[in-house]
Design a protein around this motif. Structure first.
Motif, PDB file in Angstrom:
ATOM      1  N   THR A 116      50.334  44.019  50.257  1.00 28.14           N
ATOM      2  CA  THR A 116      50.575  45.422  49.956  1.00 28.14           C
ATOM      3  C   THR A 116      49.243  46.152  49.767  1.00 28.14           C
ATOM      4  O   THR A 116      48.181  45.543  49.780  1.00 28.14           O
ATOM      5  CB  THR A 116      51.440  45.584  48.693  1.00 28.14           C
ATOM      6  N   GLY A 117      49.356  47.441  49.560  1.00 29.77           N
ATOM      7  CA  GLY A 117      48.172  48.274  49.378  1.00 29.77           C
ATOM      8  C   GLY A 117      48.046  49.345  50.437  1.00 29.77           C
ATOM      9  O   GLY A 117      47.275  50.297  50.291  1.00 29.77           O
ATOM     10  N   ASP A 118      48.811  49.187  51.528  1.00 29.71           N
ATOM     11  CA  ASP A 118      48.754  50.187  52.589  1.00 29.71           C
ATOM     12  C   ASP A 118      49.448  51.483  52.211  1.00 29.71           C
ATOM     13  O   ASP A 118      49.097  52.553  52.708  1.00 29.71           O
ATOM     14  CB  ASP A 118      49.389  49.624  53.865  1.00 29.71           C
ATOM     15  N   ASP A 119      50.455  51.395  51.325  1.00 30.29           N
ATOM     16  CA  ASP A 119      51.245  52.574  50.950  1.00 30.29           C
ATOM     17  C   ASP A 119      50.436  53.449  50.003  1.00 30.29           C
ATOM     18  O   ASP A 119      50.161  53.070  48.856  1.00 30.29           O
ATOM     19  CB  ASP A 119      52.545  52.130  50.288  1.00 30.29           C
ATOM     20  N   LEU A 120      50.055  54.624  50.483  1.00 29.60           N
ATOM     21  CA  LEU A 120      49.195  55.523  49.704  1.00 29.60           C
ATOM     22  C   LEU A 120      49.962  56.684  49.092  1.00 29.60           C
ATOM     23  O   LEU A 120      49.347  57.586  48.511  1.00 29.60           O
ATOM     24  CB  LEU A 120      48.076  56.068  50.604  1.00 29.60           C
ATOM     25  N   MET A 121      51.282  56.663  49.164  1.00 27.82           N
ATOM     26  CA  MET A 121      52.062  57.756  48.570  1.00 27.82           C
ATOM     27  C   MET A 121      51.814  57.902  47.065  1.00 27.82           C
ATOM     28  O   MET A 121      51.797  59.036  46.562  1.00 27.82           O
ATOM     29  CB  MET A 121      53.546  57.556  48.867  1.00 27.82           C
ATOM     30  N   ASN A 151      50.468  55.784  55.074  1.00 31.51           N
ATOM     31  CA  ASN A 151      50.088  54.376  55.055  1.00 31.51           C
ATOM     32  C   ASN A 151      48.769  54.155  55.782  1.00 31.51           C
ATOM     33  O   ASN A 151      48.561  54.662  56.889  1.00 31.51           O
ATOM     34  CB  ASN A 151      51.162  53.515  55.733  1.00 31.51           C
ATOM     35  N   ALA A 152      47.891  53.387  55.146  1.00 28.70           N
ATOM     36  CA  ALA A 152      46.651  52.967  55.785  1.00 28.70           C
ATOM     37  C   ALA A 152      46.932  51.779  56.693  1.00 28.70           C
ATOM     38  O   ALA A 152      47.771  50.922  56.382  1.00 28.70           O
ATOM     39  CB  ALA A 152      45.622  52.582  54.728  1.00 28.70           C
TER      40      ALA A 152
END
Length: 603
Positions: A116-121, A151-152
């Motif tokens: 995880t970590g891609d979700d920047l919301m 998402n990154a």
């Protein structure tokens, strides 16, 4: 680098909704070390975000759990095959819970990792305050309240670390499509973050696998070579060596084809500048890649080059921008095309009048297309009179009510319209939200990546020789140009490009790629001379708003054209029948190219 000689990876999925038949096929092939799955596109992320908003236990590719893993999990465990997938979408934790429930129900001993970590919301306010610009158009950041997802694009090293921690099944959120393959290579061969040529080679292997059977005869120019075996088309397998070279194949006895042409079509698919295919782990140069047919359905691939990646990660946000919708109707009989045009014009006039009566804005955009009248050719080959056409009337409007007005007026014209109108079962269509893509760059130091393996979490630690974005493009080698001019004293005649070349096309946002592959090396000089940027621009002038770029790939005797602002916004923002440019290569392959008479007679 590891002493391990090679690994075999099967590519089992290219989009959310693909057939689940690939997994049992690859397992039956045997001797597979990894099976990788790519489920995500930008629009998929927004759909999953809406699903999670409605149900906190959703937001991932549920068919990965129910249709792929559930019936095959015991065989996966028995063979010791490792599974890597981005099926987690916007809710990889929930996906992992569902997988662990399956494992427990089957009494198996398999470890599941979540990246995880891609979700920047959760950081939307902070990012909005930075006011990032859209990386292609320069547009300002959208209203944060309109965002559906953000998402990154993560890379492959988190996957490699999860494998190093003993994971058997890895679920990620948004990673670049090829990362599920490259992560396995990094782990198995102990490639470092500084071995750029190797990282580029592993990324190319992933790029070949990421669209499943598109590398084995799917969407293939020479489709008749495989038409009788589409029902059992084979999914691609790459056997990758520690030096980065790899052999593409498929399950023995399966349908389809693995040839230098089928593999090259997939290599060119949606790559933009082949010298600068930018990924989080490496900037790839595929211009000098070579393909060799070593036996039936086996192609050796080598020659990918790499350079340091940028210090930024690409982030894709999706946001709501009003509504869109369309209605399909049929006209047949003489002058069907003229009658359909008349119907569409009147329907839009009546709908606009109704909008004014109700105090609503005009449509943001309208689109009328006639399938059967060669409308995709933009009048270049339009037939004089069609006897059967499918009419599509589509529009965008800030409000759903505006689209409902159009559908009501079009339906209400049925008894007061030109003759020959008909249709199939179904009521009025419903408006759909317009989801637009906003891509921007964010320094990778602002993205924290986490790896969790069966309850044990850690933050990713990795060292990159990343460079400023400007240096990525500044470090490019000179763009290859074809310096050999066509030379022949013979009379020349025109032949359709398809006689000389194959083609594959696809999108990147509002851009389209058209890859053209010479059937024989000696044809390339004639193709290059006859198919420049101006020819492609003229061919697609009815769609094109931006420039056209042309790139040469000498290693495979091929060309990639990049058309900017050509898809009406692309994805779910477009009103086109082909919003992803999938058929653009088919239009280009119809173009005439002048060749010596002796070549024409040999075709």
């Amino acid at each position: 680098m590891s002493d391990k000689k090679g690994i075999r990876i099967g590519g089992a999925c290219g989009f959310w909704g693909e057939s689940a038949g690939a997994t049992p096929q690859l397992l039956a092939a045997g001797n597979i070390d990894y099976i990788v799955y790519d489920y995500l596109a930008e629009i998929t992320m927004s759909i999953m975000a809406r699903a999670r908003a409605a149900n906190p236990d959703r937001g991932y590719a549920t068919d990965f759990v129910g249709a792929v893993l559930c019936p095959n999990l015991k065989e996966i465990a028995r063979q010791g095959v490792k599974v890597i997938s981005n099926a987690g979408g916007v809710n990889p934790e929930a996906c992992a819970v569902a997988i662990r429930d399956l494992i427990a129900a089957d009494g198996l001993d398999l470890r599941v990792a979540v990246i995880t970590g891609d979700d920047l919301m959760p950081s939307v306010g902070q990012i909005a305050a930075m006011q990032p610009k859209e990386m292609f158009s320069g547009a300002p950041f959208p209203d944060p309240d309109s965002l559906a997802s953000m998402n990154a694009y993560l890379g492959a090293f988190p996957i490699a670390q999860a494998l190093g921690q003993g994971a058997d099944i890895i679920v990620t959120g948004r990673v670049v499509d090829s990362a599920v393959t490259l992560g396995a290579c990094i782990h198995e061969f102990n490639w470092s973050a500084q071995e750029f040529d190797l990282l580029a080679a592993g990324s190319l292997a992933g790029h070949i696998l990421e669209c499943g059977p598109q590398a084995t005869g799917g969407n293939f120019t020479d489709w008749e070579l495989v038409s009788e075996s589409y029902y059992d088309i084979g999914y691609p397998i790459t056997e990758i060596s520690a030096d980065g070279s790899f052999v593409c194949s498929k399950a023995e006895g399966s349908g389809g084809i693995v040839s230098t042409h089928s593999v090259c079509e997939q290599m060119l698919y949606e790559i933009g500048d082949p010298r600068a295919y930018i990924l989080p782990d490496v900037v790839c140069d595929f211009s000098e890649v070579t393909l060799e047919q070593i036996s039936r359905d086996q192609v050796r691939v080598a020659g990918a080059l790499g350079r340091p990646p940028p210090e930024t990660l690409k982030v894709s946000a999706t946001y709501a921008d009003g509504y869109r919708g369309g209605q399909n109707l049929l006209f047949y009989g003489f002058d069907a095309d003229r009658k359909a045009h008349c119907f569409a014009e009147v329907a839009l006039q009546r709908a606009r009048a109704a909008l004014q009566r109700h105090g609503l804005e005009d449509f943001s955009e309208t689109c009328v297309e006639l399938i059967g009248n060669e409308s995709h050719y933009g009048g270049r080959r339009a037939v004089s009179s069609s006897r059967e056409v499918a009419l599509k009337i589509a529009a965008r409007h800030p409000r759903a009510r505006g689209l409902a007005t159009l559908f009501k007026e079009a339906t209400g014209m049925a008894l007061g319209a030109p003759p020959g109108l008909t249709g199939f079962a179904g009521g009025r269509p419903k408006p759909s939200p317009v989801i637009r893509l906003f891509s921007f760059e964010l320094n990778r130091s602002q993205v924290d990546v986490f790896i969790e393996v069966d309850g044990h979490s850690k933050t990713l630690s990795e060292t990159f020789d990343a460079v400023p974005v400007a240096a990525v493009h500044g470090g490019l080698s000179a763009r290859p140009e074809f310096t050999q001019s066509p030379c022949s004293d013979e009379e020349t005649v025109e032949v359709p490009l398809i006689k000389l070349a194959l083609g594959r096309s696809g999108d990147k946002g509002d851009k389209a790629n058209i890859g053209i592959i010479a059937r024989r090396p000696e044809y390339l000089c004639w193709i290059w001379a006859g198919l420049d940027e101006s020819v492609i621009a003229q061919t697609f002038s009815h769609f094109l708003k931006g420039p056209v770029e042309r790139f040469l790939l000498p290693g495979t005797h091929s060309i990639n054209f990049l058309l900017h602002e050509v898809l009406g916004g692309g994805g779910m923002a477009s009103l086109r029948n082909d919003p992803q440019g999938k058929g653009f290569a088919q239009l280009a392959l119809d173009l005439p190219v002048a060749v010596p008479k002796s070549i024409a007679e040999s075709l």
